[in-house]
Write a protein that holds these residues in place. Structure first.
Motif, short mmCIF file in Angstrom:
data_model
loop_
_atom_site.label_atom_id
_atom_site.label_comp_id
_atom_site.label_asym_id
_atom_site.label_seq_id
_atom_site.Cartn_x
_atom_site.Cartn_y
_atom_site.Cartn_z
N UNK A 36 54.46 -22.41 -23.21
CA UNK A 36 55.36 -22.44 -22.05
C UNK A 36 55.35 -21.13 -21.27
N UNK A 37 54.56 -20.14 -21.71
CA UNK A 37 54.57 -18.85 -21.03
C UNK A 37 53.19 -18.26 -20.76
N UNK A 38 52.18 -18.65 -21.55
CA UNK A 38 50.86 -18.00 -21.44
C UNK A 38 49.74 -19.02 -21.34
N UNK A 39 48.67 -18.60 -20.68
CA UNK A 39 47.43 -19.37 -20.63
C UNK A 39 46.28 -18.38 -20.46
N UNK A 40 45.06 -18.87 -20.56
CA UNK A 40 43.88 -18.03 -20.40
C UNK A 40 43.11 -18.48 -19.17
N UNK A 55 44.18 -13.48 -20.63
CA UNK A 55 45.48 -14.09 -20.93
C UNK A 55 46.50 -13.63 -19.88
N UNK A 56 47.23 -14.58 -19.34
CA UNK A 56 48.23 -14.27 -18.30
C UNK A 56 49.49 -15.08 -18.55
N UNK A 57 50.60 -14.55 -18.06
CA UNK A 57 51.84 -15.30 -18.05
C UNK A 57 51.87 -16.18 -16.82
#
Length: 157
Positions: A36-40, A55-57
Motif C-alpha cells: 500500500x506504500x511502495x513499488x518498484x 523502489x519508490x513510495x
C-alpha cells in the motif's frame, strides 16, 4: 501567519543501503506488508541504456499511482513512456507521465493531502510544516519549486 514548508529526508547513503533490501522484499512473498506504500519502477536510461530498478513510495489517486520525486531518473520519463512496474508481487506494464509543472504538482500534492492527510503526505514526500498547519496550494507550489519536485503518474495498461 505564513506556513513554512521544509523537507526532511533520510540520508542518501541510508537510502542506498536499504534499497536492495526493499527491492528484494517487494519481489518476495513478504511484499504484502509494503504494497500500500511502495513499488518498484523498472526504467531504462534513454542515453545510457542502463536499467534502473527504483523502489519508490506512491499514493493511489483515481485508479492511478502517483510518485513524488526530486531525483534525476525522472528525466527518462519525460514525454510519457511505458515502463515495467513491480507492485503487489507482480510485474506489469504501466504508462508513466512526468509532470514537473509547479502548479499542477502542487495541486496533486493538495489532492494527496486530502486523501491521506498531511501526516501521510509528509511520510510520502518528506515535506514538513508547523504542527497543526496544512499548507495552501500556493505554499505547496513554492515548495515544489524550491525542492525541484515532480510527480510521475502511473496508469495501468
Amino acid at each position: 501567519m505564513a506556513t513554512t514548508i521544509g523537507r526532511r529526508l533520510p540520508p542518501q547513503r541510508l537510502i542506498n543501503l536499504l534499497n536492495p533490501v526493499v527491492r528484494a522484499a517487494l519481489r518476495s512473498p513478504l511484499h504484502g506488508a509494503m504494497d500500500d506504500a511502495l513499488l518498484i519502477l523498472h526504467i531504462t536510461g534513454r542515453k545510457t541504456g542502463h536499467r534502473y530498478d527504483i523502489p519508490v513510495g506512491y499514493v493511489e489517486l483515481d485508479g492511478r499511482h502517483i510518485v513524488v520525486t526530486q531525483h534525476n531518473w525522472r528525466a527518462n520519463l519525460r514525454g510519457g513512456t511505458d515502463i515495467e512496474v513491480t507492485h503487489a508481487g507482480h510485474r506489469r506494464t504501466m504508462h508513466a507521465d512526468l509532470d514537473d509543472a509547479p502548479a499542477s504538482v502542487a495541486a496533486t500534492l493538495q489532492r494527496m493531502t486530502e486523501k491521506i492527510g498531511w501526516k501521510g503526505t509528509r511520510r510520502q514526500t518528506g515535506l514538513t510544516t508547523e504542527p497543526g498547519r496544512i499548507p495552501t496550494v500556493s505554499q505547496l507550489e513554492e515548495a515544489v519549486h524550491e525542492y525541484h519536485l515532480a510527480t510521475v503518474v502511473l496508469t495501468p495498461r
